[in-house]
Design a protein around this motif. Structure first.
Motif, PDB file in Angstrom:
ATOM      1  N   ASN A  36       0.858  -1.190   0.000  1.00  0.00           N
ATOM      2  CA  ASN A  36       0.000   0.000   0.000  1.00  0.00           C
ATOM      3  C   ASN A  36       0.893   1.239   0.000  1.00  0.00           C
ATOM      4  OD1 ASN A  36      -2.218  -1.701   0.251  1.00  0.00           O
ATOM      5  ND2 ASN A  36      -2.157  -1.641   2.496  1.00  0.00           N
ATOM      6  N   ILE A  37       0.804   2.042  -1.045  1.00  0.00           N
ATOM      7  CA  ILE A  37       1.676   3.216  -1.174  1.00  0.00           C
ATOM      8  C   ILE A  37       0.824   4.483  -1.143  1.00  0.00           C
ATOM      9  CG2 ILE A  37       3.508   4.306  -2.553  1.00  0.00           C
ATOM     10  CD1 ILE A  37       4.176   1.399  -1.761  1.00  0.00           C
ATOM     11  N   LEU A  38       1.219   5.406  -0.267  1.00  0.00           N
ATOM     12  CA  LEU A  38       0.480   6.669  -0.147  1.00  0.00           C
ATOM     13  C   LEU A  38       1.257   7.797  -0.814  1.00  0.00           C
ATOM     14  CD1 LEU A  38      -1.715   8.538   1.034  1.00  0.00           C
ATOM     15  CD2 LEU A  38      -0.355   8.643   3.141  1.00  0.00           C
ATOM     16  N   SER A  39       0.609   8.474  -1.750  1.00  0.00           N
ATOM     17  CA  SER A  39       1.207   9.668  -2.346  1.00  0.00           C
ATOM     18  C   SER A  39       0.610  10.886  -1.666  1.00  0.00           C
ATOM     19  CB  SER A  39       0.899   9.697  -3.847  1.00  0.00           C
ATOM     20  OG  SER A  39       1.024  11.029  -4.322  1.00  0.00           O
ATOM     21  N   ILE A  40       1.483  11.779  -1.190  1.00  0.00           N
ATOM     22  CA  ILE A  40       1.034  13.063  -0.624  1.00  0.00           C
ATOM     23  C   ILE A  40       1.563  14.104  -1.593  1.00  0.00           C
ATOM     24  CG2 ILE A  40       1.125  14.600   1.374  1.00  0.00           C
ATOM     25  CD1 ILE A  40       1.953  12.153   3.089  1.00  0.00           C
ATOM     26  N   ALA A  41       0.714  14.651  -2.420  1.00  0.00           N
ATOM     27  CA  ALA A  41       1.213  15.490  -3.513  1.00  0.00           C
ATOM     28  C   ALA A  41       0.112  16.403  -4.044  1.00  0.00           C
ATOM     29  CB  ALA A  41       1.738  14.586  -4.632  1.00  0.00           C
ATOM     30  N   GLY A  42       0.506  17.246  -4.997  1.00  0.00           N
ATOM     31  CA  GLY A  42      -0.459  18.158  -5.612  1.00  0.00           C
ATOM     32  C   GLY A  42      -1.180  17.473  -6.759  1.00  0.00           C
ATOM     33  N   SER A  43      -2.297  18.074  -7.172  1.00  0.00           N
ATOM     34  CA  SER A  43      -3.061  17.488  -8.287  1.00  0.00           C
ATOM     35  C   SER A  43      -2.691  18.184  -9.597  1.00  0.00           C
ATOM     36  CB  SER A  43      -4.558  17.652  -7.996  1.00  0.00           C
ATOM     37  OG  SER A  43      -5.284  17.647  -9.201  1.00  0.00           O
TER      38      SER A  43
ATOM     39  N   GLY B 217      -0.404  14.233 -16.077  1.00  0.00           N
ATOM     40  CA  GLY B 217       0.972  13.797 -16.335  1.00  0.00           C
ATOM     41  C   GLY B 217       1.865  13.823 -15.117  1.00  0.00           C
ATOM     42  N   ALA B 218       1.557  14.733 -14.165  1.00  0.00           N
ATOM     43  CA  ALA B 218       2.413  14.882 -12.978  1.00  0.00           C
ATOM     44  C   ALA B 218       1.541  14.780 -11.729  1.00  0.00           C
ATOM     45  CB  ALA B 218       3.151  16.222 -13.042  1.00  0.00           C
ATOM     46  N   GLY B 219       2.150  15.101 -10.583  1.00  0.00           N
ATOM     47  CA  GLY B 219       1.386  15.125  -9.342  1.00  0.00           C
ATOM     48  C   GLY B 219       0.763  13.780  -8.971  1.00  0.00           C
ATOM     49  N   ILE B 220      -0.331  13.856  -8.194  1.00  0.00           N
ATOM     50  CA  ILE B 220      -0.939  12.604  -7.710  1.00  0.00           C
ATOM     51  C   ILE B 220      -1.430  11.720  -8.848  1.00  0.00           C
ATOM     52  CG2 ILE B 220      -1.648  13.316  -5.375  1.00  0.00           C
ATOM     53  CD1 ILE B 220      -4.504  13.626  -6.680  1.00  0.00           C
ATOM     54  N   GLN B 221      -1.838  12.357  -9.968  1.00  0.00           N
ATOM     55  CA  GLN B 221      -2.335  11.538 -11.086  1.00  0.00           C
ATOM     56  C   GLN B 221      -1.195  10.663 -11.628  1.00  0.00           C
ATOM     57  OE1 GLN B 221      -3.059  14.694 -10.532  1.00  0.00           O
ATOM     58  NE2 GLN B 221      -5.251  15.028 -10.806  1.00  0.00           N
ATOM     59  N   ALA B 222      -0.006  11.253 -11.781  1.00  0.00           N
ATOM     60  CA  ALA B 222       1.147  10.460 -12.249  1.00  0.00           C
ATOM     61  C   ALA B 222       1.525   9.427 -11.197  1.00  0.00           C
ATOM     62  CB  ALA B 222       2.329  11.382 -12.527  1.00  0.00           C
ATOM     63  N   ASP B 223       1.451   9.848  -9.927  1.00  0.00           N
ATOM     64  CA  ASP B 223       1.848   8.928  -8.851  1.00  0.00           C
ATOM     65  C   ASP B 223       0.951   7.684  -8.835  1.00  0.00           C
ATOM     66  OD1 ASP B 223       3.706  10.803  -8.183  1.00  0.00           O
ATOM     67  OD2 ASP B 223       2.620  11.577  -6.441  1.00  0.00           O
ATOM     68  N   ILE B 224      -0.350   7.902  -8.962  1.00  0.00           N
ATOM     69  CA  ILE B 224      -1.284   6.760  -8.925  1.00  0.00           C
ATOM     70  C   ILE B 224      -1.001   5.805 -10.091  1.00  0.00           C
ATOM     71  CG2 ILE B 224      -3.722   6.108  -9.200  1.00  0.00           C
ATOM     72  CD1 ILE B 224      -4.426   8.667  -7.609  1.00  0.00           C
ATOM     73  N   LYS B 225      -0.747   6.376 -11.269  1.00  0.00           N
ATOM     74  CA  LYS B 225      -0.464   5.503 -12.429  1.00  0.00           C
ATOM     75  C   LYS B 225       0.854   4.759 -12.217  1.00  0.00           C
ATOM     76  CE  LYS B 225      -2.693   8.868 -15.339  1.00  0.00           C
ATOM     77  NZ  LYS B 225      -2.569   9.821 -16.431  1.00  0.00           N
TER      78      LYS B 225
ATOM     79  N   THR C 139       3.720  -0.244 -11.339  1.00  0.00           N
ATOM     80  CA  THR C 139       4.890  -0.955 -10.829  1.00  0.00           C
ATOM     81  C   THR C 139       4.530  -1.941  -9.709  1.00  0.00           C
ATOM     82  OG1 THR C 139       5.425   0.922  -9.383  1.00  0.00           O
ATOM     83  CG2 THR C 139       6.560   0.829 -11.499  1.00  0.00           C
ATOM     84  N   GLY C 140       3.231  -2.176  -9.513  1.00  0.00           N
ATOM     85  CA  GLY C 140       2.839  -3.286  -8.639  1.00  0.00           C
ATOM     86  C   GLY C 140       2.344  -2.905  -7.265  1.00  0.00           C
ATOM     87  N   GLY C 141       1.989  -1.643  -7.042  1.00  0.00           N
ATOM     88  CA  GLY C 141       1.483  -1.256  -5.718  1.00  0.00           C
ATOM     89  C   GLY C 141      -0.001  -0.931  -5.740  1.00  0.00           C
ATOM     90  N   TYR C 142      -0.568  -0.788  -4.528  1.00  0.00           N
ATOM     91  CA  TYR C 142      -1.934  -0.277  -4.401  1.00  0.00           C
ATOM     92  C   TYR C 142      -1.785   1.200  -4.044  1.00  0.00           C
ATOM     93  CZ  TYR C 142      -6.473   0.957  -2.700  1.00  0.00           C
ATOM     94  OH  TYR C 142      -7.664   1.609  -2.530  1.00  0.00           O
ATOM     95  N   ALA C 143      -2.335   2.091  -4.904  1.00  0.00           N
ATOM     96  CA  ALA C 143      -2.100   3.531  -4.759  1.00  0.00           C
ATOM     97  C   ALA C 143      -3.170   4.219  -3.929  1.00  0.00           C
ATOM     98  CB  ALA C 143      -2.031   4.168  -6.145  1.00  0.00           C
ATOM     99  N   MET C 144      -2.717   5.080  -2.994  1.00  0.00           N
ATOM    100  CA  MET C 144      -3.620   5.964  -2.251  1.00  0.00           C
ATOM    101  C   MET C 144      -3.073   7.378  -2.436  1.00  0.00           C
ATOM    102  SD  MET C 144      -3.935   3.710   1.229  1.00  0.00           S
ATOM    103  CE  MET C 144      -2.189   3.493   1.476  1.00  0.00           C
ATOM    104  N   ALA C 145      -3.924   8.395  -2.323  1.00  0.00           N
ATOM    105  CA  ALA C 145      -3.442   9.762  -2.558  1.00  0.00           C
ATOM    106  C   ALA C 145      -4.124  10.758  -1.641  1.00  0.00           C
ATOM    107  CB  ALA C 145      -3.682  10.141  -4.018  1.00  0.00           C
ATOM    108  N   VAL C 146      -3.293  11.608  -1.027  1.00  0.00           N
ATOM    109  CA  VAL C 146      -3.803  12.742  -0.242  1.00  0.00           C
ATOM    110  C   VAL C 146      -3.326  14.003  -0.954  1.00  0.00           C
ATOM    111  CG1 VAL C 146      -3.380  14.009   1.897  1.00  0.00           C
ATOM    112  CG2 VAL C 146      -4.029  11.596   1.990  1.00  0.00           C
ATOM    113  N   VAL C 147      -4.265  14.896  -1.258  1.00  0.00           N
ATOM    114  CA  VAL C 147      -3.935  16.072  -2.072  1.00  0.00           C
ATOM    115  C   VAL C 147      -3.471  17.228  -1.190  1.00  0.00           C
ATOM    116  CG1 VAL C 147      -4.790  17.638  -3.864  1.00  0.00           C
ATOM    117  CG2 VAL C 147      -5.734  15.339  -3.657  1.00  0.00           C
TER     118      VAL C 147
END
Ligand SMILES: Nc1ncnc2c1ncn2[C@@H]1O[C@H](COP(=O)(O)OP(=O)(O)OP(=O)(O)O)[C@@H](O)[C@H]1O
Ligand SMILES: Cc1ncc(COP(=O)(O)O)c(N)n1
Length: 535
Positions: free
Chosen positions: A16-23, A28-36, A41-49
């Motif tokens: 479980n990987i948490l991205s804390i980033a901008g939208s 292409g960048a930010g949490i949208q890129a992080d989730i992709k 690469t094999g993780g479960y994506a979570m995101a806090v904006v």
């Protein structure tokens, strides 16, 4: 921050990987890129904006930062419920946001933190206030890895941007000492055909610990590099959570990103610096296809060859030499004994009780069929007695293949390997039944079963065994199990399933051709026979 090997879910292996980033609404960048990136690469994506940007591939036109107490609520909501295997931090925007995230890290203590100290977008827009740099440095001290680009590295060490790879490495070492953590120096913004990165150990690691690891890479000729830093740091966090080793994680993430950059020009997103192709390697399109459809199509030609074998034509016509038929039955009996053991192994490997029961019952009926073969066909009628005769080359090779898969392969692979014996045998049965019916209609006085001019069909009773509804039912269930195993399998396993199925199908075809091949070999001159001793 503790950077020992993390323990992602031991069963699924999906951290479980948490991205804390901008939208970045352009994706292409930010949490949208992080989730992709995390997903690819094999993780479960979570995101806090942390912040909302109005942005496209040409630039950022506005930034909106929600109140930090709401940011904290988002972070707490996740930490109270979900095991977090790694955190990736991207755009923070302001000192207040950086401090809020720092306070949460101290409270939640996630095992791994990768910080991409985003300051300026590729397009040139500022994504961090001047007074926030101090707060980001404080946050960086809590990270397991910091991944600045050349410009960010310079800001963090208070120097001019490095103009060469060696100058960048030197700044990276200074930063690692200043922060007390490991630093990834990235060569993306330096000129040259190569695109190296370097993993500089934390000072406490460097004493007798690992040296700087340089990870070389080719520069991909593309303008579409928007979000490479976000994507790389998320991929590193994911791969570290899986592998527990920093150089391995960076190597795997970098190699994946290189593919994403190579695939970037396939996308048509915006007129500026476009995104990379996060899913260049998948998702595996086979995940949405049934194994039985893929596999049946794959062996289309082999199936046609099988149904045209002289053995089957002669069996239907009734003029198959009795010795060929006897050889076939005898090999079948030998095969069934091994096949039964392999089915019992499938039962032992089955993930659920109903599948376990199915394979066990199939193993039992193989032994019963073997006994029946001996009682009804092999004794008396053919003159061959139970246990008599050796396995021929095809039987031997087929059984060796099945035993090898049973010993080394996964459950999914084994299910694929045993399926052709059900399915192709059923297909042969349908084909033979159908043709025989047609012939009966064409020549009602003829064969099989009738008493035409040439007498009763010698194989009518055998042909009738093909119509067993129980076997058709078992075949349908085996196919269903194979489809389920394929759905759950990894891409590598799916490839292995298809290969195992293909080999078994080829042996199945050769099995029906073995009596003819044996008879032909017997007719060959003595000095051409296998094992002949030549003077
Ligand atoms: N054209 C390229 N070909 C191959 N690898 C590249 C290319 N450009 C960047 N990289 C790699 O991408 C990763 C990100 O590096 P970069 O220096 O561009 O970071 P960044 O500036 O933080 O990214 P971003 O563009 O998102 O701000 C590094 O591994 C770098 O080596
Ligand atoms: C929300 C957000 N986070 C990070 C970046 C940096 O990425 P890049 O430098 O590729 O523009 C960005 N543009 N937007």
């Amino acid at each position: 921050m503790d950077t020992a090997r993390t323990a992602c879910d031991p069963i699924s292996g999906i951290p479980n990987i948490l991205s804390i980033a901008g939208s970045d609404p352009s994706g292409g960048a930010g949490i949208q890129a992080d989730i992709k990136s995390i997903s690819a690469t094999g993780g479960y994506a979570m995101a806090v904006v942390t912040a909302l940007t109005a942005q496209n591939t040409r630039g950022v036109t506005a930034v909106h930062t929600p109140p930090t107490d709401f940011l904290r609520q988002q972070l707490d909501a996740i930490a109270e419920d979900v095991r977090i295997d790694a955190v990736k931090i991207g755009m923070l925007g302001s000192a207040a946001v950086a401090r809020c995230v720092g306070a949460w890290l101290d409270h939640a203590r996630p095992p791994v933190v990768v910080l991409d100290p985003v300051m300026v977008a590729t397009s040139g827009a500022r994504l961090l206030d001047d007074d926030a740099v101090r707060a980001v440095v404080d946050l960086a001290r809590r990270a397991s890895l910091v991944t600045p680009n050349i410009a960010e590295l310079a800001v963090l060490v208070g120097a001019d941007p490095a103009a060469s790879w060696s100058a960048a490495l030197e700044q990276g070492r200074v930063l690692a000492v200043r922060l007390g953590t490991r630093v990834l120096v990235k060569g993306g913004h330096l000129p040259g055909e190569r695109c190296p990165d370097a993993l500089i150990p934390a000072p406490q690691d460097a004493t007798g610990g690992p040296d700087t690891v340089v990870l070389d890479g080719c520069r991909v000729p593309t303008e579409n590099t928007h979000g490479t830093g976000c994507s790389l740091s998320s991929a590193i966090a994911t791969r570290f959570a899986v592998t527990g080793d920093w150089p391995t994680a960076v190597r795997e993430a970098k190699s994946w990103l290189e593919g994403a950059l190579q695939g970037a020009d396939l996308l048509d997103v915006g007129a500026g610096s476009g995104p990379v192709h996060h899913f260049h390697a998948g998702p595996d399109p086979r995940a949405h296809q049934r194994f039985t459809e893929l596999a049946w199509r794959d062996i289309g030609e082999l199936r046609r060859n099988l149904l045209e074998l002289p053995f089957l034509t002669a069996l239907m016509e009734g003029d198959l030499p009795a010795t060929d038929f006897a050889y076939y039955l005898q090999q079948d009996a030998l095969y069934l004994r091994d096949y039964s053991a392999v089915l019992a192994r499938a039962a032992a490997m089955a993930p659920a009780e109903d599948e376990q029961l199915f394979w066990l019952s199939a193993a039992t009926s193989c032994l019963q069929t073997e006994a029946e073969l001996h009682r009804t066909w092999l004794s008396g009628k053919t003159g061959i007695r139970a246990g008599e005769g050796d396995a021929g080359p095809v039987t031997r090779a087929y059984c060796d293949h099945l035993r090898a898969v049973a010993g080394r392969g996964s459950y999914a692979e084994l299910v694929a390997a045993v399926l052709p014996c059900f399915w192709l045998y059923a297909a042969v049965g349908d084909h033979v039944q159908e043709r025989v019916q047609e012939r009966v209609q064409e020549r009602p006085q003829g064969r099989p079963g009738g008493h035409g001019p040439s007498g009763p069909h010698p194989y009518a009773a055998w042909i009738a065994t093909y119509a067993d509804p129980g076997f058709a039912e078992a075949t349908a269930r085996a196919k269903q199990i194979a489809d389920g195993a394929h759905r759950r399998a990894s891409p590598v396993e799916r490839t292995a399933m298809l290969a195992a199925f293909r080999w078994s199908a080829a042996y199945e075809r050769d099995f029906f051709d073995a009596p003819r091949a044996r008879a032909a070999a017997r007719r060959a001159p003595a000095d051409l026979r296998e094992g002949a001793v030549l003077a």
